[in-house]
Write a protein that holds these residues in place. Structure first.
Motif, PDB file in Angstrom:
ATOM      1  N   THR A  64     -49.373  22.580  -1.609  1.00  0.00           N
ATOM      2  CA  THR A  64     -50.540  22.865  -2.054  1.00  0.00           C
ATOM      3  C   THR A  64     -50.765  23.046  -3.854  1.00  0.00           C
ATOM      4  OG1 THR A  64     -50.511  25.258  -1.828  1.00  0.00           O
ATOM      5  CG2 THR A  64     -51.487  23.921  -0.018  1.00  0.00           C
ATOM      6  N   ASP A  65     -51.581  22.930  -4.361  1.00  0.00           N
ATOM      7  CA  ASP A  65     -52.089  23.065  -5.731  1.00  0.00           C
ATOM      8  C   ASP A  65     -53.277  23.517  -5.878  1.00  0.00           C
ATOM      9  OD1 ASP A  65     -51.056  22.937  -8.273  1.00  0.00           O
ATOM     10  OD2 ASP A  65     -52.619  21.635  -8.574  1.00  0.00           O
ATOM     11  N   ASN A  66     -53.502  24.320  -6.918  1.00  0.00           N
ATOM     12  CA  ASN A  66     -54.823  24.808  -7.252  1.00  0.00           C
ATOM     13  C   ASN A  66     -55.749  23.726  -7.831  1.00  0.00           C
ATOM     14  OD1 ASN A  66     -53.177  24.862  -9.736  1.00  0.00           O
ATOM     15  ND2 ASN A  66     -54.633  26.119 -10.778  1.00  0.00           N
ATOM     16  N   LYS A  67     -55.225  22.742  -8.549  1.00  0.00           N
ATOM     17  CA  LYS A  67     -56.070  21.608  -9.165  1.00  0.00           C
ATOM     18  C   LYS A  67     -56.034  20.392  -8.316  1.00  0.00           C
ATOM     19  CE  LYS A  67     -57.378  24.084 -12.869  1.00  0.00           C
ATOM     20  NZ  LYS A  67     -58.601  24.237 -13.723  1.00  0.00           N
ATOM     21  N   ALA A  68     -54.949  19.545  -8.208  1.00  0.00           N
ATOM     22  CA  ALA A  68     -54.745  18.559  -7.661  1.00  0.00           C
ATOM     23  C   ALA A  68     -53.393  18.090  -7.598  1.00  0.00           C
ATOM     24  CB  ALA A  68     -55.425  17.508  -8.421  1.00  0.00           C
ATOM     25  N   LEU A  69     -52.826  17.622  -6.469  1.00  0.00           N
ATOM     26  CA  LEU A  69     -51.364  17.210  -6.278  1.00  0.00           C
ATOM     27  C   LEU A  69     -51.004  15.762  -6.745  1.00  0.00           C
ATOM     28  CD1 LEU A  69     -51.177  18.693  -2.668  1.00  0.00           C
ATOM     29  CD2 LEU A  69     -49.912  19.482  -4.482  1.00  0.00           C
ATOM     30  N   ALA A  70     -50.047  15.340  -7.041  1.00  0.00           N
ATOM     31  CA  ALA A  70     -49.806  14.040  -7.683  1.00  0.00           C
ATOM     32  C   ALA A  70     -48.515  13.208  -6.689  1.00  0.00           C
ATOM     33  CB  ALA A  70     -49.264  13.909  -9.026  1.00  0.00           C
ATOM     34  N   ALA A  71     -47.315  13.823  -6.707  1.00  0.00           N
ATOM     35  CA  ALA A  71     -46.682  13.149  -5.772  1.00  0.00           C
ATOM     36  C   ALA A  71     -45.438  14.304  -5.194  1.00  0.00           C
ATOM     37  CB  ALA A  71     -45.421  12.551  -6.869  1.00  0.00           C
ATOM     38  N   TYR A  72     -44.481  13.876  -4.354  1.00  0.00           N
ATOM     39  CA  TYR A  72     -43.595  14.831  -3.755  1.00  0.00           C
ATOM     40  C   TYR A  72     -42.101  13.667  -3.539  1.00  0.00           C
ATOM     41  CZ  TYR A  72     -45.002  12.473   0.596  1.00  0.00           C
ATOM     42  OH  TYR A  72     -45.363  11.614   1.831  1.00  0.00           O
ATOM     43  N   ASN A 109     -38.976   9.137  -3.247  1.00  0.00           N
ATOM     44  CA  ASN A 109     -40.271   9.543  -4.013  1.00  0.00           C
ATOM     45  C   ASN A 109     -41.672   9.267  -3.491  1.00  0.00           C
ATOM     46  OD1 ASN A 109     -38.620  11.098  -5.916  1.00  0.00           O
ATOM     47  ND2 ASN A 109     -38.109   9.225  -6.835  1.00  0.00           N
ATOM     48  N   PHE A 110     -42.439   9.772  -3.251  1.00  0.00           N
ATOM     49  CA  PHE A 110     -43.764   9.321  -2.679  1.00  0.00           C
ATOM     50  C   PHE A 110     -45.112   9.839  -3.566  1.00  0.00           C
ATOM     51  CE2 PHE A 110     -40.748  10.238   0.715  1.00  0.00           C
ATOM     52  CZ  PHE A 110     -40.851   8.985   1.464  1.00  0.00           C
ATOM     53  N   SER A 111     -46.082   9.043  -3.749  1.00  0.00           N
ATOM     54  CA  SER A 111     -47.365   9.207  -4.380  1.00  0.00           C
ATOM     55  C   SER A 111     -48.129  10.049  -3.239  1.00  0.00           C
ATOM     56  CB  SER A 111     -48.140   8.137  -4.871  1.00  0.00           C
ATOM     57  OG  SER A 111     -47.259   7.552  -5.846  1.00  0.00           O
ATOM     58  N   ILE A 112     -49.198  11.011  -3.735  1.00  0.00           N
ATOM     59  CA  ILE A 112     -50.279  11.700  -2.956  1.00  0.00           C
ATOM     60  C   ILE A 112     -51.452  11.070  -3.658  1.00  0.00           C
ATOM     61  CG2 ILE A 112     -51.259  13.859  -2.300  1.00  0.00           C
ATOM     62  CD1 ILE A 112     -48.619  15.077  -2.918  1.00  0.00           C
ATOM     63  N   GLU A 113     -52.377  10.795  -2.237  1.00  0.00           N
ATOM     64  CA  GLU A 113     -53.603  10.364  -2.631  1.00  0.00           C
ATOM     65  C   GLU A 113     -54.326  11.171  -3.891  1.00  0.00           C
ATOM     66  OE1 GLU A 113     -57.765  10.029  -0.229  1.00  0.00           O
ATOM     67  OE2 GLU A 113     -56.026   9.942   0.724  1.00  0.00           O
ATOM     68  N   GLU A 114     -55.254  10.650  -4.568  1.00  0.00           N
ATOM     69  CA  GLU A 114     -55.693  11.272  -5.774  1.00  0.00           C
ATOM     70  C   GLU A 114     -56.671  12.373  -5.289  1.00  0.00           C
ATOM     71  OE1 GLU A 114     -58.433  10.276  -9.752  1.00  0.00           O
ATOM     72  OE2 GLU A 114     -56.717   8.744  -9.012  1.00  0.00           O
ATOM     73  N   GLY A 115     -56.812  13.373  -6.054  1.00  0.00           N
ATOM     74  CA  GLY A 115     -57.630  14.418  -5.594  1.00  0.00           C
ATOM     75  C   GLY A 115     -57.596  15.400  -4.677  1.00  0.00           C
ATOM     76  N   LEU A 116     -56.436  15.543  -3.749  1.00  0.00           N
ATOM     77  CA  LEU A 116     -56.021  16.495  -2.680  1.00  0.00           C
ATOM     78  C   LEU A 116     -55.380  17.685  -3.228  1.00  0.00           C
ATOM     79  CD1 LEU A 116     -54.531  13.991  -0.128  1.00  0.00           C
ATOM     80  CD2 LEU A 116     -56.750  14.943  -0.320  1.00  0.00           C
ATOM     81  N   THR A 117     -55.781  18.689  -2.897  1.00  0.00           N
ATOM     82  CA  THR A 117     -55.062  19.982  -3.321  1.00  0.00           C
ATOM     83  C   THR A 117     -54.308  20.633  -2.149  1.00  0.00           C
ATOM     84  OG1 THR A 117     -56.982  21.260  -2.584  1.00  0.00           O
ATOM     85  CG2 THR A 117     -57.146  20.727  -4.766  1.00  0.00           C
ATOM     86  N   SER A 118     -54.186  19.975  -0.874  1.00  0.00           N
ATOM     87  CA  SER A 118     -53.120  20.453  -0.021  1.00  0.00           C
ATOM     88  C   SER A 118     -53.031  19.000   0.677  1.00  0.00           C
ATOM     89  CB  SER A 118     -53.670  21.259   1.006  1.00  0.00           C
ATOM     90  OG  SER A 118     -54.483  20.806   1.906  1.00  0.00           O
ATOM     91  N   SER A 141     -39.406  18.522  -3.083  1.00  0.00           N
ATOM     92  CA  SER A 141     -40.180  18.762  -4.256  1.00  0.00           C
ATOM     93  C   SER A 141     -41.487  18.145  -4.544  1.00  0.00           C
ATOM     94  CB  SER A 141     -39.191  18.065  -5.375  1.00  0.00           C
ATOM     95  OG  SER A 141     -39.722  17.954  -6.793  1.00  0.00           O
ATOM     96  N   VAL A 142     -42.411  18.923  -5.042  1.00  0.00           N
ATOM     97  CA  VAL A 142     -43.869  18.461  -5.272  1.00  0.00           C
ATOM     98  C   VAL A 142     -44.360  18.508  -6.883  1.00  0.00           C
ATOM     99  CG1 VAL A 142     -44.736  20.722  -4.667  1.00  0.00           C
ATOM    100  CG2 VAL A 142     -46.144  18.577  -4.535  1.00  0.00           C
ATOM    101  N   THR A 143     -44.944  17.828  -7.330  1.00  0.00           N
ATOM    102  CA  THR A 143     -45.631  17.738  -8.663  1.00  0.00           C
ATOM    103  C   THR A 143     -46.880  17.736  -8.619  1.00  0.00           C
ATOM    104  OG1 THR A 143     -43.766  16.577  -9.285  1.00  0.00           O
ATOM    105  CG2 THR A 143     -45.548  16.763 -10.932  1.00  0.00           C
ATOM    106  N   ASP A 144     -47.768  18.453  -9.376  1.00  0.00           N
ATOM    107  CA  ASP A 144     -49.205  18.257  -9.419  1.00  0.00           C
ATOM    108  C   ASP A 144     -49.486  17.463 -10.705  1.00  0.00           C
ATOM    109  OD1 ASP A 144     -49.241  19.907 -11.908  1.00  0.00           O
ATOM    110  OD2 ASP A 144     -49.934  21.752 -11.009  1.00  0.00           O
ATOM    111  N   LEU A 145     -50.769  17.217 -10.670  1.00  0.00           N
ATOM    112  CA  LEU A 145     -51.459  16.060 -11.623  1.00  0.00           C
ATOM    113  C   LEU A 145     -50.930  16.252 -13.010  1.00  0.00           C
ATOM    114  CD1 LEU A 145     -52.871  13.561 -11.243  1.00  0.00           C
ATOM    115  CD2 LEU A 145     -55.119  14.745 -11.644  1.00  0.00           C
ATOM    116  N   THR A 146     -50.919  17.526 -13.376  1.00  0.00           N
ATOM    117  CA  THR A 146     -50.623  17.860 -14.835  1.00  0.00           C
ATOM    118  C   THR A 146     -49.188  18.132 -15.145  1.00  0.00           C
ATOM    119  OG1 THR A 146     -50.859  20.354 -14.327  1.00  0.00           O
ATOM    120  CG2 THR A 146     -52.718  19.363 -15.210  1.00  0.00           C
TER     121      THR A 146
END
Length: 160
Positions: A64-72, A109-118, A141-146
């Protein structure tokens, strides 16, 4: 008197210019890193779990992320030297320290669909038959959009 009024005018003008140039992005800054959890009913693997060679397992974690997820990413690697990771939870009984001959290594490594917070990580992996048995780490490991990143590592064992 005219000189003082002129300077007051210039000071007010300067203050207005400086105020209009300032930018307060504090409400838009992302100052929170994302989270990872395997501590739920379907989370896998749990600490000290034993995985059998030749079997297929579904690795699951909630991110999860407060703004937007990017990858894991998912990283499974041997722990034959008994190294640790900063956030490791349960401590498992470790086998003897040994040299690796044919260790199992999985790093993707995998991308997460844009705009998801969980998002629920859901990766199916078959443990190869011809690998070394013993102590391993499963590291999510997970990385958020920022660019903030979170990691968690779980002790597991691969058995015959």
């Amino acid at each position: 008197m005219k000189l003082i009024a002129k300077y007051n005018y210039l000071i007010v003008l300067l203050v207005l210019i400086l105020a209009s140039c300032s930018n307060d992005d504090s409400t838009n800054k992302d100052e929170e890193k994302p989270t990872i959890s395997v501590n739920y009913t379907d989370g896998f693997p749990q600490g000290c779990e034993e995985l059998t060679k030749g079997e297929t397992y579904t690795f699951k974690a909630l991110v999860t992320d407060n703004k937007a997820l990017a990858a894991y990413s998912l990283d499974i690697h041997h722990n034959f030297d008994h190294h640790t990771h900063d956030d490791q939870g349960a401590t498992c009984d470790l086998g003897v320290v040994k040299e690796s001959v044919n260790p199992f290594i999985y790093i993707e490594n995998f991308s997460i669909e844009e705009g998801l917070t969980s998002y629920e990580i859901n990766i199916s992996i078959t443990i190869p038959e011809d690998i070394d048995t013993g102590d391993y780490h499963c590291a999510y490991s997970v990385t958020d959009l920022t660019g903030w990143q979170a990691r968690t590592s779980i002790d597991i064992k691969i058995i015959e």
